[in-house]
Design a protein around this motif. Structure first.
Motif, mmCIF file in Angstrom:
data_model
loop_
_atom_site.group_PDB
_atom_site.id
_atom_site.type_symbol
_atom_site.label_atom_id
_atom_site.label_comp_id
_atom_site.label_asym_id
_atom_site.label_seq_id
_atom_site.Cartn_x
_atom_site.Cartn_y
_atom_site.Cartn_z
ATOM 1 N N GLU A 270 1.204 -1.193 -0.171
ATOM 2 C CA GLU A 270 -0.118 -0.111 -0.406
ATOM 3 C C GLU A 270 1.017 1.477 -0.270
ATOM 4 N N HIS A 271 1.709 0.833 0.867
ATOM 5 C CA HIS A 271 2.571 2.520 1.111
ATOM 6 C C HIS A 271 3.499 2.760 -0.537
ATOM 7 N N GLU A 272 3.939 1.314 -1.125
ATOM 8 C CA GLU A 272 4.588 1.240 -2.993
ATOM 9 C C GLU A 272 3.159 1.272 -3.366
ATOM 10 N N SER A 273 1.594 1.581 -3.238
ATOM 11 C CA SER A 273 1.170 2.068 -4.755
ATOM 12 C C SER A 273 1.351 0.689 -5.227
ATOM 13 N N GLN A 274 0.852 -0.671 -4.805
ATOM 14 C CA GLN A 274 1.011 -1.816 -5.175
ATOM 15 C C GLN A 274 -0.074 -2.639 -4.773
ATOM 16 N N TRP A 275 -0.797 -2.159 -4.212
ATOM 17 C CA TRP A 275 -1.845 -3.078 -3.846
ATOM 18 C C TRP A 275 -3.258 -2.167 -4.204
ATOM 19 N N VAL A 276 -3.896 -3.099 -4.925
ATOM 20 C CA VAL A 276 -5.105 -3.734 -5.131
ATOM 21 C C VAL A 276 -6.485 -4.059 -5.110
ATOM 22 N N PRO A 277 -6.998 -3.340 -3.556
ATOM 23 C CA PRO A 277 -8.036 -3.785 -3.019
ATOM 24 C C PRO A 277 -9.073 -4.342 -3.606
ATOM 25 N N ILE A 278 -9.972 -5.565 -2.457
ATOM 26 C CA ILE A 278 -10.421 -6.359 -3.347
ATOM 27 C C ILE A 278 -11.926 -6.291 -2.225
ATOM 28 N N GLN A 279 -12.938 -6.365 -2.715
ATOM 29 C CA GLN A 279 -14.201 -6.197 -2.280
ATOM 30 C C GLN A 279 -14.417 -7.195 -1.759
ATOM 31 N N TYR A 280 -15.318 -8.122 -1.278
ATOM 32 C CA TYR A 280 -15.699 -8.885 -1.604
ATOM 33 C C TYR A 280 -16.488 -9.296 -0.058
ATOM 34 N N ALA A 281 -17.911 -9.600 -0.106
ATOM 35 C CA ALA A 281 -18.447 -10.041 0.625
ATOM 36 C C ALA A 281 -19.473 -10.850 0.009
ATOM 37 N N THR A 282 -19.815 -11.032 -0.444
ATOM 38 C CA THR A 282 -21.103 -12.886 -1.216
ATOM 39 C C THR A 282 -20.844 -12.287 -2.432
ATOM 40 N N ILE A 283 -20.849 -13.565 -3.206
ATOM 41 C CA ILE A 283 -20.485 -13.556 -4.640
ATOM 42 C C ILE A 283 -21.314 -12.497 -5.296
ATOM 43 N N GLU A 284 -23.165 -12.763 -5.208
ATOM 44 C CA GLU A 284 -23.542 -12.032 -5.779
ATOM 45 C C GLU A 284 -23.973 -10.585 -5.999
ATOM 46 N N GLU A 285 -22.893 -10.300 -4.460
ATOM 47 C CA GLU A 285 -23.089 -8.784 -3.846
ATOM 48 C C GLU A 285 -21.954 -8.297 -4.498
ATOM 49 N N SER A 286 -20.557 -9.073 -4.460
ATOM 50 C CA SER A 286 -19.450 -8.409 -5.383
ATOM 51 C C SER A 286 -19.421 -8.067 -6.323
ATOM 52 N N LEU A 287 -20.236 -9.228 -7.611
ATOM 53 C CA LEU A 287 -20.026 -9.465 -8.743
ATOM 54 C C LEU A 287 -21.337 -7.926 -9.195
ATOM 55 N N ALA A 288 -21.984 -7.813 -8.791
ATOM 56 C CA ALA A 288 -23.292 -6.588 -9.132
ATOM 57 C C ALA A 288 -22.375 -5.086 -8.364
ATOM 58 N N GLN A 289 -21.867 -5.495 -8.001
ATOM 59 C CA GLN A 289 -20.749 -4.019 -7.187
ATOM 60 C C GLN A 289 -20.047 -3.658 -8.615
ATOM 61 N N THR A 290 -19.256 -4.410 -8.802
ATOM 62 C CA THR A 290 -18.061 -4.246 -10.158
ATOM 63 C C THR A 290 -18.610 -4.724 -11.915
ATOM 64 N N THR A 291 -20.082 -4.786 -12.229
ATOM 65 C CA THR A 291 -20.448 -4.902 -13.179
ATOM 66 C C THR A 291 -19.652 -3.915 -13.987
ATOM 67 N N GLU A 292 -19.477 -2.383 -13.123
ATOM 68 C CA GLU A 292 -19.004 -1.110 -14.061
ATOM 69 C C GLU A 292 -17.658 -0.273 -13.951
ATOM 70 N N ALA A 293 -17.234 -1.681 -13.048
ATOM 71 C CA ALA A 293 -15.621 -1.570 -12.587
ATOM 72 C C ALA A 293 -15.003 -1.317 -13.877
ATOM 73 N N THR A 294 -14.314 -0.463 -13.583
ATOM 74 C CA THR A 294 -12.618 -0.830 -14.423
ATOM 75 C C THR A 294 -11.080 -0.186 -14.098
ATOM 76 N N TRP A 295 -9.571 -0.878 -14.399
ATOM 77 C CA TRP A 295 -8.906 -0.800 -14.171
ATOM 78 C C TRP A 295 -8.104 0.847 -14.087
ATOM 79 N N GLU A 296 -7.842 0.966 -12.735
ATOM 80 C CA GLU A 296 -6.980 2.451 -12.876
ATOM 81 C C GLU A 296 -6.440 2.310 -13.682
ATOM 82 N N THR A 297 -5.283 3.390 -13.834
ATOM 83 C CA THR A 297 -4.196 3.208 -14.348
ATOM 84 C C THR A 297 -3.181 3.283 -13.011
ATOM 85 N N SER A 298 -1.999 2.660 -13.506
ATOM 86 C CA SER A 298 -0.329 1.961 -11.990
ATOM 87 C C SER A 298 0.243 3.338 -11.790
#
Length: 954
Positions: free
Chosen positions: A689-717
């Motif tokens: 995280e200090h090196e800005s090399q951590w990409v978090p994963i928000q996971y609750a249940t598979i249905e909720e997590s997939l619904a929350q990331t439907t429109e998600a895209t990658w950010e520039t490294s």
């Protein structure tokens, strides 16, 4: 002479005092002389015997007349006289003809003269005779229906109509219909009375609700009678059913029926007992439309509550015909309510007939309904009714599950094809929306087939049937544009929804409520579709991932996962199919996570599958997946290629995969309660995280997590892009922490140090899949092909008998391990210079095959290991034991798996006295792997040469 004549004309006083009838008796003259004989009356051509004979000389007429009240304040027939009349009729049944004729004439005269009290009295007399003379009803049945036909002409008096209904209900309960086909006059009168009550039941207006209640009660008696199916049932049903259904159509709120396993449950308010007829006719009481609807539902129930299955089928036809003729398909609530009311009324052993009828109607709607809009409305209503039945709590004993499943899937394919055609032709959105409703109903209906378990292998058979269609041309190159005239994307999405619905419904309802032991669902059933995780479309990939997670994670585990904690329970016993599935799943996940088309939604799917596998198989899964995870981390540490860097997010994807690996280890050690590994992993996360090399994963249940990331895209490294990870997981350090902190993995420490080779693993799986004796349909791809490079597709589809699964002992688990190599060896040059290493391959039917594997190639030469090889294995084991006992140092040990040792301890078996050493592993690794699964008792130095191969777990 004169005295004789005088005495002959004198009338005795007792004769003059004879009782006279109320209907008009002949009185004697005042002078006591007998009147002169009048001329006999001329009888009418159709007159009966009692029509021209004075009643003073007819006993039955006197008995009937005596029953009528003599004072205006009296109501109803006199009880004692009525009892006498009933006794007279039952003791002399032949007199019932005369009794019936006399009452018929009496009622006609009283009704014409508006003597309604006498009419009510006559109806009570008839009712008493019906109740006491049921065995001889056919003698005077024509008189009864003739009386009712006469009285029902005039509907001005509600009390008379109600009384007629009571008499007719008693008549129907005793009438068996034996004379309907013999006496045409009686048949005409009977049909006319039924038609009159049917017309009363459909009277319009709020003020006529009382009349409608009366008519429906009479029709309830008709449909409950044995005479309904005695003669020309179609004609009678055509009289009764339209009136009942018309009353249901007129209901403002529709027909609200709850399909409960207990029909008369208090929760079902729409079928409550309607108000009493006596209460309904009271002018101060209001009969609502809901009361009329409830009574109509009761009539419909009475019609289908028959112990004869053929009668149920006969009644279903006119019901659907009525809906067709009156176009009552839209809105669907009316048709669905009617069908639900029918299903809840039928006896449990005949309910499946409704499902069969609905399936037949759905299949035939295209040929019977030319109008496209009406056709889709009709199909939507029929499918909605089918869905309501299949997902309800009522059982459908005798339903052909697989035939219904096949019909549903065929209908689903046709609907998808029709939607595709409508989209191409630019048809109206209304038609497209109807097709969408049809498809949703079919998918839910397929899931509803798993609500109840009717035989042990029901759910595995359903899943296998869907998998067979879903795995068609999975991974084929080029990818087919359409399957069964449906675009491949829509086709697979629909089938995945069906599969998800079946698995979820089975977990929620079916398997828990089965009254017998239902067969376990092998995870190997899903193996043929693992290639869907590598599909070009992200929706297909994540949809199948959701299916896998739903399959692996039970409901209680979902609750623990949503709460943020996991508890270790008893591990699921492994089968040969489960081990093969997991090996294939690890290989597929490795390729999936290395894909250049990875999205944030894919990362959620990958983490969810890893977590589900761990929760389901626990320790054994953790041991097997660690080498694959470190191999995946090694791939993340490599700099992105030019192809991967085209979109500019290659580094972000690699860092996201590395973060998922750390999150997986954190979840595992948190479950095991290991403090030191948890602290180390937390430090790794903080450093990234200090090196800005951590990409978090928000996971609750598979249905909720997939619904929350439907429109998600990658950010520039973040810069710098190289290295990809400054702080990767130190494998040796983490393995040391895992094996030293707890005794849980200490015995399997060497397993964590093994190197996962995806290329060799893919080849082994393909070769193992080629065994057609055990049979399964599966697709396994080489890594070069999966990554988009030119390569060949290794896929084998083999038919498999689902009943051929064999549950194996934990002693055989190592046979299904992926191909792995020791990370360290006594001589590094050995691995680099050796051209071929003999290795063992365990086929899925349990046989062991060996061959030569070229390390720098993917070709395998397989050879069978038979009895001679086992014999050699025994000798080699003996030599290895001697070498071990002589103190050979520096040799790497291949211990037994943790679960094998655990099971042996549980079953009281002695632990192995020695292990196979690395000299055997280097020279004959096929025999070493074999001996790792067979407990070998060491040879005592005191003399015994006896060698035990296997110590049974029992």
């Amino acid at each position: 002479m004169s005295s004789t004549t005088s005495s002959s004309v004198t009338t005795p006083p007792t004769t003059r005092a004879r009782s006279r009838s109320r209907a008009g008796s002949v009185s004697a003259p005042a002078n006591g002389l007998a009147p002169s004989s009048p001329a006999p009356p001329v009888p009418a051509p159709n007159a009966t015997h009692s029509s021209f004979i004075p009643t003073r000389y007819i006993k039955h007429a006197s008995l009937i007349n005596n029953c009528y009240p003599s004072r205006p304040d009296e109501k109803g027939p006199k009880s004692s006289e009525l009892s006498y009349l009933v006794f007279y009729a039952t003791s002399k049944p032949a007199k019932l003809t005369k009794v019936g004729n006399f009452i018929e004439r009496r009622v006609a005269r009283d009704h014409r003269k508006k003597r309604l009290s006498d009419v009510h009295c006559s109806l009570e007399i008839i009712k008493s005779l019906l109740q006491s003379s049921k065995a001889h009803l056919n003698i005077f049945s024509k008189n009864v229906v003739s009386i009712l036909d006469t009285l029902l002409v005039d509907l001005s008096d509600l009390d008379v109509v109600r009384h007629c209904q009571n008499v007719f209900t008693v008549f129907c309960s005793a009438h068996d219909g034996s004379t309907l086909g013999v006496d045409s006059d009686f048949r005409t009168l009977y049909d006319r009375v039924v038609a009159r009550f049917a017309s009363i039941a459909i009277l319009k207006g709020e003020n006529n609700n009382r009349f409608r209640m009366i008519g429906l009660r009479a029709l309830e008696g008709v449909v409950s009678s044995k005479a309904l199916y005695a003669c020309d049932h179609k004609a009678q049903l055509n009289l009764v059913l339209p009136a009942i259904l018309d009353c249901l159509i007129d209901s403002k709120n529709g027909v609200q029926i709850a399909l409960n396993s207990v029909p008369d449950s208090p929760a079902d308010q729409s079928i409550r007992r309607s108000v009493s007829i006596h209460v309904a006719v009271h002018p101060d009481n209001v009969v609502s439309d809901d009361d009329v609807t409830a009574e109509a539902v009761r009539c419909l129930r009475a019609l289908f509550k028959t112990p004869n299955g053929s009668n149920v089928k006969l009644a279903l036809g006119p019901t659907f015909t009525y809906l067709d003729e009156h176009s009552r398909w839209n809105p669907s609530t009316f048709g669905v309510g009617i069908i639900k009311a029918i299903v809840i009324s039928i006896m449990p052993q005949y309910r499946y007939m409704v499902v069969n009828e609905l399936i037949a109607r759905i299949d035939g709607v295209d040929s019977t309904t030319p109008d496209l809009t009406l056709r889709l409305q009709k199909k939507a209503t029929l499918i909605a009714a089918l869905e309501a039945i299949l997902v309800s709590s009522i059982s459908l004993i005798g339903m052909p599950v697989l035939e219904v499943l096949h019909s549903l899937l065929v209908s689903l394919t046709k609907s998808l094809s029709a939607s595709f055609s409508l989209t191409k032709e630019g048809e109206s959105s209304q038609l497209s929306s109807l097709e969408t409703v049809i498809q949703d109903g079919l998918i839910k209906s397929v899931g509803g087939l798993a609500t109840h378990i009717y035989y042990s292998n029901q759910v595995p058979h359903i899943i296998s049937h869907i998998i067979g269609k879903l795995s068609f041309k999975v991974g084929s190159i080029p990818k087919p544009a359409t399957i069964e005239d449906v675009p491949t994307l829509e086709y697979r999405e629909a089938l995945l929804k069906c599969l998800q619905a079946v698995i979820k419904t089975s977990k929620d309802n079916g398997r828990q409520e089965a009254s017998f032991h239902a067969a376990e669902i092998s995870s190997d059933l899903l193996t043929p579709c693992l290639g869907l995780l590598l599909d070009d479309n992200v929706e297909i990939r994540t949809a199948f991932a959701q299916v896998l997670v739903t399959f692996l994670v039970a409901e209680d585990e979902n609750l623990h996962a949503s709460a943020g904690s996991l508890t270790m329970t008893s591990p699921i016993p492994s089968t040969s199919g489960d081990l093969y599935f997991r090996a294939a799943a690890h290989q597929t996940l490795h390729t999936y996570a290395s894909s250049s088309s990875l999205t944030p939604k894919d990362m959620v799917a990958i983490y969810g599958m890893l977590k589900a596998l761990f929760v389901h198989f626990q320790d054994d899964e953790f041991i097997r997946v660690v080498p694959m995870l470190f191999s995946l981390q090694d791939a993340c540490l490599q700099a992105p290629s030019e192809t991967e860097s085209q979109d500019g997010f290659a580094v972000t994807r690699k860092r996201a995969v590395a973060a998922a690996i750390v999150a997986y280890f954190q979840m595992a050690v948190e479950t095991y309660g290991m403090a030191e590994p948890r602290e180390y992993l937390e430090n790794i996360k903080t450093s990234r995280e200090h090196e800005s090399q951590w990409v978090p994963i928000q996971y609750a249940t598979i249905e909720e997590s997939l619904a929350q990331t439907t429109e998600a895209t990658w950010e520039t490294s973040s810069e710098p892009l190289s290295p990809v990870l400054t702080h990767p997981l130190a494998r040796e350090h983490l393995v040391t922490l895992l094996t030293t902190v707890s005794d849980r993995f200490r015995a399997g420490a060497d397993r964590f140090g093994l190197v996962y080779n995806p290329e060799s693993h893919s080849t082994l799986l393909a070769a193992n899949n080629g065994n057609r004796e055990f049979g399964n349909s599966g697709v396994f791809l080489s890594t070069s092909t999966l990554n988009g490079a030119p390569g060949s597709l290794l896929g084998h589809k083999v038919e498999r008998s689902m009943d051929s699964r064999i549950r194996i002992s934990r002693h055989l688990e190592d046979w299904a391990l992926p191909k792995i190599f020791p990370q360290t060896s006594p001589s590094s040059s050995d691995l680099s210079t050796t051209e071929e290493v003999s290795e063992s391959i365990t086929t899925r039917d349990g046989s062991l095959s060996g061959g030569a594997s070229t390390l720098n190639g993917s070709s395998l030469t397989l050879k069978k290991i038979g009895v001679d090889n086992l014999k050699a294995a025994l000798v080699a084991a003996h030599q290895a034991a001697d070498a071990s006992m002589d103190g050979v140092a520096g040799q790497k040990v291949y211990p037994l798996s943790i679960h094998t040792q655990t099971l042996r301890k549980q079953h009281g078996a002695a632990a192995s006295t020695m292990s196979t050493t690395s000299n055997l592993a280097l020279s004959r690794p096929d025999l070493a792997d074999l001996l790792n699964t067979i407990q070998v008792n060491g040879v005592s130095t005191s003399g015994g040469s006896r060698l035990s191969l296997v110590v049974p777990p029992y």
